[in-house]
Design a protein around this motif. Structure first.
Motif: not given
Length: 299
Positions: A68-82
């Protein structure tokens, strides 16, 4: 500057809400390269696997891929894992709950929110699992080392009204601490000082200048080897009570930061900081009722 976060397009999983990140200015060939460089503790294979499971998405919920192209200002969501998390062997207590707020009695050693090596073993995630309240958010904080009363909002519409109480200093807070006895110290007293970031980075220190912190301190009782104190902070600086009592020559028992820094004890639960957020009182901003909540714990 981006300030409004889109509604999370990923669900809460096992009490954990997705994390989000606004992509900063920069030139990366794709999203994967950026994530590798931004989160150096997470390897390429882990990010690829998360993306394959659909656990990295944009603000609209569109799945992102390594290319996926890097786009300044885009908001991404992900899960933090330990990989592994040590269980904290102390339980929180729910003191009160209604359609807008929840009040919890936090044990020592339990962080309020996910941070560092703590994710599931935090008050917020535990309470989300226990209650199913997806919008639960603390409206103030306690240090991990401090036990006592913490107030949460779980109604988005009224959250700002409760947060403003703390911002405008309209909340009466009482803390208790066990600390050495100083017979020559005239109590009650009000301690004022200017507090700034200290060294190491996690400490605070007092310096000369206009005071920006204020605490009223009272002696409640003298015990065999120490005394019990009440503190009423007018301001809410980081580590304020710990710094103020140490400055008066009565550092809180088992304080590993003040007046000196002691080596980290890891998961040693044997010597909790003798500091308790005993009571919180305020006038409810929505119905005008006087609210009062008290910890059930004892030092």
């Amino acid at each position: 500057m981006m300030t409004q976060v889109p509604a999370p397009p990923l669900p809460i999983v096992d009490g954990v809400a997705p994390s989000y990140l606004w992509l900063p200015a920069g030139s990366w060939p794709n999203l994967l390269v950026f994530l590798e460089q931004r989160f150096r503790a997470i390897d390429r294979a882990t990010w690829i696997a998360r993306m394959a499971r659909g656990e990295v998405v944009d603000g609209d919920g569109v799945r992102l891929t390594p290319d996926s192209p890097y786009r300044r200002g885009m908001c991404i969501f992900y899960y933090r894992e330990l990989d592994a998390e040590t269980p904290i062997p102390f339980e929180e207590i729910i003191l009160y709950q209604d359609e807008r707020i929840l009040v919890a009695d936090k044990p020592h050693f339990l962080p309020v929110i996910p941070t560092g090596r703590f994710l599931h073993e935090t008050l917020l995630v535990r309470l989300k699992k226990r209650t199913g309240l997806a919008h639960l958010t603390p409206i103030h904080r306690l240090d991990r080392e401090t036990a006592g009363v913490v107030i949460f909002s779980h109604d988005v519409a009224s959250r700002g009204a409760y947060q403003s109480l703390f911002q405008q200093r309209l909340v009466d807070k009482t803390y208790e601490a066990l600390a050495p006895t100083r017979p020559e110290l005239a109590l009650p007293l009000v301690h004022r000082s200017r507090m700034v970031d200290g060294v190491p980075f996690f400490r605070m220190q007092e310096v000369a200048g206009e005071p920006n912190s204020e605490t009223r301190i009272e002696l409640i009782e003298q015990r065999e080897t120490c005394s019990l104190y009440h503190m009423h902070p007018l301001t809410g600086k980081k580590h304020q009570l710990r710094v103020h009592l140490a400055a008066l020559g009565i550092p809180i028992i088992n304080d590993t930061f003040y007046p000196e820094v002691y080596p980290c004890k890891g998961d040693d639960w044997s010597a909790p900081l003798k500091l308790l957020a005993r009571e919180i009182s305020f006038t409810d901003p929505l119905d005008g009722r006087r609210r009062h909540f008290a910890s059930q714990r004892e030092l």
